[in-house]
Design an enzyme around this catalytic site. Structure first.
Site, PDB file in Angstrom:
ATOM      1  N   LYS A 179     -40.066 -22.643  42.271  1.00 12.04           N
ATOM      2  CA  LYS A 179     -39.109 -21.665  41.727  1.00 12.04           C
ATOM      3  C   LYS A 179     -39.631 -20.241  41.923  1.00 12.04           C
ATOM      4  CE  LYS A 179     -35.823 -19.578  39.575  1.00 12.04           C
ATOM      5  NZ  LYS A 179     -35.462 -19.743  38.173  1.00 12.04           N
ATOM      6  N   LEU A 180     -40.928 -20.045  41.763  1.00 13.49           N
ATOM      7  CA  LEU A 180     -41.489 -18.714  41.979  1.00 13.49           C
ATOM      8  C   LEU A 180     -41.386 -18.309  43.445  1.00 13.49           C
ATOM      9  CD1 LEU A 180     -44.590 -18.779  39.596  1.00 13.49           C
ATOM     10  CD2 LEU A 180     -42.326 -17.789  39.190  1.00 13.49           C
TER      11      LEU A 180
END
Length: 311
Positions: A179-180
């Protein structure tokens, strides 16, 4: 766990309200018990109940004591820790907590270990996409955690809140790391588009023509979406991704990069622009970073959208 599990949703913000609504309708189609909806501001749960098959939960204690599967989408690390600590004393053995917040990978791993001691499965389920995709049920879902628990919750996520599920491993930190990476791409695209739009305007081509070019080169992508927001100056009244949230995520991104020896110069420039804009303009949409670039170029923060000239 029952064949008809009781499900609950915590956190009805701009993303959570839509995801909770989709899950509520899916539960109804399966003849499962109505979704328990909880939000710190109770009125949001009441509003959701007016349009969706949900029951309003009065407390986190009620959620923990009643639910077999608990979904949540919260603001930041601190909110997640506070919520889990409130739930923990009352959680049912065998329960599953599905967390969609963007938090640090290390925190997700820590929570998973803590809850395992109480025979509770923790699933990291961050999602990729803006509120409009949450509303249409077309998010990308990043799923990690115990395999059996993932299998149980998958039917309530795939083709419900998202059109694409990326199944990761048992390490919950894995989905947060991915997600990052996703948010690195989003913030980098915003920075690149802001620079390109400002360059085109300052050079006399016009930002309208830059937007037209981006739509041709990269059709139906974030390039055109963010160029449109910058062109029309919608960053104050249409806040899809507030600067504060972007800065929070960038903090996690830069920490992950540092831990792995990776240099992210675009991210550093984005963060500099974001900080300056938030100081002067408040918590507007992250597309508003274009204003700082415009000011540097002597164009003014809110550059007006001019109609393209006929040639």
């Amino acid at each position: 766990m029952s064949n008809s599990p009781q499900c609950a949703y915590i956190g009805l913000g701009s993303m959570g309200k839509s995801m909770a609504g989709h899950i509520a309708k899916k539960l109804e189609s399966l003849n499962y018990p109505s979704l328990l909806a909880y939000n710190r501001t109770r009125e949001r749960a009441q509003v959701l109940k007016e349009t969706h098959p949900v029951e309003v939960a009065e407390s986190l204690k009620q959620v923990a004591e009643s639910a077999d599967i608990i979904f949540s989408c919260l603001l930041n690390d601190a909110a997640v820790v506070e919520t889990v600590n409130s739930l923990k004393p009352y959680l049912k053995p065998g329960a599953i907590l599905v967390e969609s917040s963007t938090i640090s990978p290390a925190l997700a791993q820590s929570l998973a270990a803590e809850l395992k001691q109480k025979d509770v499965s923790y699933i990291a389920c961050p999602v990729v996409g803006p509120p409009v995709q949450a509303a249409s049920g077309s998010l990308t879902v990043l799923l990690a955690g115990p395999a059996e628990a993932r299998q149980q919750v998958l039917p309530l996520l795939d083709q419900v809140i998202g059109k694409k599920v990326i199944n990761l491993g048992q390490d919950v930190g894995e989905s947060l790391r991915l997600k990052l990476c996703a948010n690195f791409f989003v913030t980098s695209v915003v920075e690149v588009v802001a620079e390109g739009m400002t360059l085109g305007e300052a050079a006399g081509v016009g930002q309208e023509k830059v937007k037209e070019l981006l739509d041709s080169l990269f059709p139906n992508t974030l390039f055109g979406i963010y160029a449109g927001r910058m062109l029309n100056n919608t960053y104050r009244n249409e806040i899809a991704f507030p600067i504060s949230g972007a800065q929070k995520d960038v903090g996690h991104i830069t920490k992950m990069a540092k831990e792995n020896g990776v240099s992210l110069p675009v991210t550093e420039i984005f963060l500099e622009n974001a900080k300056k804009v938030q100081e002067k303009q408040g918590n507007i949409d992250l597309s508003g970073i274009v204003g700082n670039l415009r000011v540097k170029a002597g164009l003014g923060f809110d550059l007006e959208n001019k109609k393209a000239k006929l040639v």
